[in-house]
Design an enzyme around this catalytic site. Sequence first.
Site, PDB file in Angstrom:
ATOM      1  N   GLU A  82     -52.239  17.366 -70.745  1.00 38.81           N
ATOM      2  CA  GLU A  82     -51.437  18.584 -70.854  1.00 38.81           C
ATOM      3  C   GLU A  82     -52.072  19.524 -71.882  1.00 38.81           C
ATOM      4  O   GLU A  82     -52.587  19.053 -72.909  1.00 38.81           O
ATOM      5  CB  GLU A  82     -50.025  18.196 -71.336  1.00 38.81           C
ATOM      6  CG  GLU A  82     -49.062  19.357 -71.412  1.00 38.81           C
ATOM      7  CD  GLU A  82     -47.735  18.962 -72.066  1.00 38.81           C
ATOM      8  OE1 GLU A  82     -47.703  17.988 -72.837  1.00 38.81           O
ATOM      9  OE2 GLU A  82     -46.737  19.633 -71.793  1.00 38.81           O
ATOM     10  N   LYS A 182     -43.331  21.411 -65.300  1.00 43.57           N
ATOM     11  CA  LYS A 182     -42.667  20.550 -66.298  1.00 43.57           C
ATOM     12  C   LYS A 182     -41.191  20.905 -66.448  1.00 43.57           C
ATOM     13  O   LYS A 182     -40.834  22.066 -66.651  1.00 43.57           O
ATOM     14  CB  LYS A 182     -43.379  20.691 -67.640  1.00 43.57           C
ATOM     15  CG  LYS A 182     -42.888  19.721 -68.713  1.00 43.57           C
ATOM     16  CD  LYS A 182     -43.687  19.925 -70.002  1.00 43.57           C
ATOM     17  CE  LYS A 182     -43.330  18.924 -71.074  1.00 43.57           C
ATOM     18  NZ  LYS A 182     -44.061  19.223 -72.340  1.00 43.57           N
ATOM     19  N   CYS A 215     -45.708  14.556 -70.130  1.00 40.51           N
ATOM     20  CA  CYS A 215     -45.359  14.352 -71.540  1.00 40.51           C
ATOM     21  C   CYS A 215     -43.892  13.980 -71.789  1.00 40.51           C
ATOM     22  O   CYS A 215     -43.466  12.884 -71.448  1.00 40.51           O
ATOM     23  CB  CYS A 215     -45.762  15.589 -72.342  1.00 40.51           C
ATOM     24  SG  CYS A 215     -46.033  15.237 -74.093  1.00 40.51           S
TER      25      CYS A 215
END
Length: 503
Positions: A82, A182, A215
């Site tokens: 990321e 995300k 993440c």
Amino acid sequence: MLGAGCKLILLLLCHQVIALEGHTEGHYVAAIYEHPSVLSPDPTVLTDRESALGLMNQNLDLYEEQIEASAKEGVQIIVFPEDGIHGFNFTRDSIYPFLDFLPPLQSGKWNPCLEPRKFRDTEVLQRLSCLAIKGQMYLVANMGTKQPCNSSDPQCPSDGRYHFNTNIVFSDNGTLVASYRKQNLYFEYAFDTPSEVDHSTFDTPFAGKFGIFTCFDILFFEPAVSLVRDYAVKHIVYPAAWMNQLPLLAGIEFQQGFAVAFNVNVLAANLHHPSFGMTGSGIHTPQKSFWYHDMESSEGRLIIAHIPKNPTGAGLLWNGTGRSDESPRQLCEKDPDAHCSEPPKWSHEMPPSFHSEMMYDNFTLVPVWEKQGSLRVCANSLCCYLDYQRHTLSSDLYALGVFDALHTVHGTYYVQACALVKCGGPHFETCGHEITHATDTFDFHLWGNFSTSFVYPLLLTSGMTLESPGQLGWEGNYYFMRKNQLSSGLVTAALYGRWYERD
Ligand SMILES: *[C@@H]1O[C@H](CO)[C@@H](O)[C@H](O)[C@H]1NC(C)=O
Ligand SMILES: *[C@@H]1O[C@H](CO)[C@@H](O)[C@H](O)[C@H]1NC(C)=O
Ligand SMILES: *[C@@H]1O[C@H](CO)[C@@H](O)[C@H](O)[C@H]1NC(C)=O
Ligand SMILES: *[C@@H]1O[C@H](CO)[C@@H](O)[C@H](O)[C@H]1NC(C)=O
Ligand SMILES: *[C@@H]1O[C@H](CO)[C@@H](O)[C@H](O)[C@H]1NC(C)=O
Ligand SMILES: *[C@@H]1O[C@H](CO)[C@@H](O)[C@H](O)[C@H]1NC(C)=O
């Protein structure tokens, strides 16, 4: 940084190739790259598209070196971290020149390398697509994307566009096959949260279906858990820019916990910036992990591993196991490998419990003082139990802790945790401090009566090393982990439960 140190001659020193024993049949070759990214000196300063592309191309040059090295090893899929191309800490305005336009297209309809003029502002997509072709491998990268909107959409931001933190997947011929925006942003003010969750998957000829998330997403139900439960993915590609937090949330520790809990392979690529606490990447199967974690070196790391197409392990099978009303004994009879021992006899003289802060949470703990023993500690509706035997008995203080409440610092989420930790020093208030080295080895059986089915087994040993968590599973309403013969000192053994409904 890596680019300078990693010239052709040294290339072999800059990556490690690891093969699982056994046949390559039934396996595929995966790679992840922990990337020491080139960062903008001040990401809040406004710049133009040309300068932004200049910086991003420096990072893409490093990606290209990894693709070349990986292609020589027959890698079939590579994952980059990321923020690896553009960086982090932007404002909404300063990130704008770093964003590519991502057209809303069906999978397989566009090859940016071969059709570069189809859309404007797609330079990064084009270069990544060409890299996938060059390496003839599936390529997963994270980048910033923009999507124009207008007042016909009531949620459209006032500047007339969405900014998304996006993972992009190209097939080995450069075709765009998947994207994922995300969902659980981590204080990323430059980006918008998608109004609907992307459940993004892609199929591969070499290993079947992969799922994608990013993440912080790993701590939440959507989309991480729904992907493994409802979309039957066996592999996860996981770009991250993860800042480690011990004792329970080091990157490699939780990546492994997720792979083991759900019986999936996790291909996790983190950034490498030790000064921000960012390191810790790995290729994790439910049985074995290959990882990199280095706070001293400024070098990145390419990890290549041969891993099973069909991961197997002791984790959660949706219709098989899970919380059950059967007694431990019934389960033991069914499973001859369960090594079911008699329940320990509780001594009535428990050591005194105390409170200490662990990762901003107020844990209730009891000291682990003896060479062997049985301990219990409870908070709210969770009781944690430990049956242990210490092999080496140093003067190091360990403690068994419990936490059953809403975590509210750096994110809000409900945690139920049982944790055996090595404390930072001889005093109770050091239990929960961040330590990485230990000499005492243990045999232990750790369990708790969790109210959630989602429990991640964590096992971290001295020097930021991972060992397989041993035996795991439900015995009635108790989730347990049993481990004998640790090969190095114990830093953390924990059952980290997430009670998603109570977030
Ligand atoms: C990002 O922001 C954090 C917090 O404001 C700061 O500590 C850090 O130095 C910044 N990093 C970069 C690369 O600018
Ligand atoms: C607003 O956006 C929608 C969807 O992208 C588009 O169909 C429409 O033409 C736009 N309207 C105006 C006034 O630009
Ligand atoms: C490129 O790869 C995609 C996805 O695997 C596949 O659907 C497509 O047929 C391939 N195209 C060519 C020209 O081989
Ligand atoms: C779960 O259910 C599916 C379909 O109903 C079946 O194919 C599979 O074998 C089951 N798995 C287990 C572990 O029972
Ligand atoms: C932790 O919880 C205990 C029991 O609820 C309480 O007595 C103590 O004050 C708390 N400690 C802190 C630092 O909040
Ligand atoms: C866990 O065990 C404790 C002690 O027996 C009990 O008070 C608590 O209600 C139990 N929690 C659940 C969810 O059953």
